[in-house]
Structure formats: structure tokens, C-alpha cells
Write a protein that holds these residues in place. Structure first.
Motif, PDB file in Angstrom:
ATOM      1  N   SER A 162       3.633   1.422   4.125  1.00 37.18           N
ATOM      2  CA  SER A 162       2.255   1.151   2.532  1.00 37.18           C
ATOM      3  C   SER A 162       2.959   0.912   1.103  1.00 37.18           C
ATOM      4  O   SER A 162       2.443   0.862   0.054  1.00 37.18           O
ATOM      5  CB  SER A 162       1.501   2.382   2.972  1.00 37.18           C
ATOM      6  OG  SER A 162       1.533   3.494   2.287  1.00 37.18           O
TER       7      SER A 162
ATOM      8  N   LYS B 201       2.397  -3.894  -1.336  1.00 39.62           N
ATOM      9  CA  LYS B 201       1.484  -4.336  -0.255  1.00 39.62           C
ATOM     10  C   LYS B 201       1.426  -5.789  -0.256  1.00 39.62           C
ATOM     11  O   LYS B 201       1.794  -6.664  -1.130  1.00 39.62           O
ATOM     12  CB  LYS B 201       0.094  -4.087  -1.263  1.00 39.62           C
ATOM     13  CG  LYS B 201      -0.256  -2.255  -1.732  1.00 39.62           C
ATOM     14  CD  LYS B 201      -0.331  -1.643  -0.484  1.00 39.62           C
ATOM     15  CE  LYS B 201      -0.593  -0.268  -1.257  1.00 39.62           C
ATOM     16  NZ  LYS B 201      -0.742   1.040  -0.231  1.00 39.62           N
TER      17      LYS B 201
ATOM     18  N   ALA C  62      -6.810  -4.738   2.416  1.00 40.18           N
ATOM     19  CA  ALA C  62      -6.244  -3.010   3.337  1.00 40.18           C
ATOM     20  C   ALA C  62      -7.682  -1.946   2.741  1.00 40.18           C
ATOM     21  O   ALA C  62      -7.337  -0.918   1.412  1.00 40.18           O
ATOM     22  CB  ALA C  62      -4.637  -2.291   3.103  1.00 40.18           C
TER      23      ALA C  62
ATOM     24  N   SER D 167      -6.971   1.274   3.220  1.00 44.90           N
ATOM     25  CA  SER D 167      -5.859   2.296   3.524  1.00 44.90           C
ATOM     26  C   SER D 167      -5.801   2.815   1.227  1.00 44.90           C
ATOM     27  O   SER D 167      -6.900   2.661   0.458  1.00 44.90           O
ATOM     28  CB  SER D 167      -5.235   1.961   2.941  1.00 44.90           C
ATOM     29  OG  SER D 167      -4.774   0.724   2.143  1.00 44.90           O
TER      30      SER D 167
END
Length: 88
Positions: free
Chosen positions: A20, A23, A82, A85
Motif C-alpha cells: 500500500s 498508490k 482507495a 485505506s
């Protein structure tokens, strides 16, 4: 240039353990996926980056397309791609 090279090497090492860290963002205009990598110059890794490196795969190579300020617009694009997240 040395800051950029160091940030890329560190980013790849972090990415190997934390997928992660970089991105992905999609451009509807060009139909391509780019990746945003944080670029810390004077800040530590636990702080927000000052800049963001935009990387895109072209054929078998990865290219640095540009470097952008890490501002509210970039944060919104990361959040939209996202939603559940955390940002860096």
C-alpha cells in the motif's frame, strides 16, 4: 537528483514489504494507470511527504512522469481510489 534516486530505492524496498506504500491512480483521459510514490525531502518517513513522484509503465520500463506537490487535490485522488485505506 540524489534525493530522487534515494527516494526511489527506499520506495521500492518499502513496497516489497508494504504493497500500500505506492498508490495506483487511473486516468480516464489517457486510459492508463500511474502510481504515486511519496517523496520525502526534509521530512521523516512518519510525516506526510512534501512531494509525490508519478510513475507510469511504458512497455517494459517504468518512467518518472512528473513530481507533484502533495496537496489537497492529490490527497483527494488517493482517497477516491482507495476509500477504506489510510493515506501515507
Amino acid at each position: 537528483v540524489s534525493y530522487l534516486f534515494h527516494a526511489l530505492k527506499r520506495g521500492v524496498r518499502i513496497l516489497q514489504r508494504d504493497p500500500s506504500y505506492v498508490k495506483p491512480i487511473y486516468s480516464g483521459e489517457t486510459g492508463t494507470i500511474s502510481w504515486l510514490m511519496p517523496f520525502h525531502i526534509k521530512r521523516t518517513l512518519i510525516e506526510e511527504p512534501e512531494l509525490v513522484i508519478v510513475i507510469r509503465k511504458v512497455d517494459e520500463f517504468f518512467e518518472i512522469k512528473t513530481i507533484l506537490p502533495y496537496d489537497d487535490e492529490i490527497k483527494d485522488r488517493i482517497t477516491a481510489s482507495a476509500l477504506y485505506s489510510k493515506i501515507w
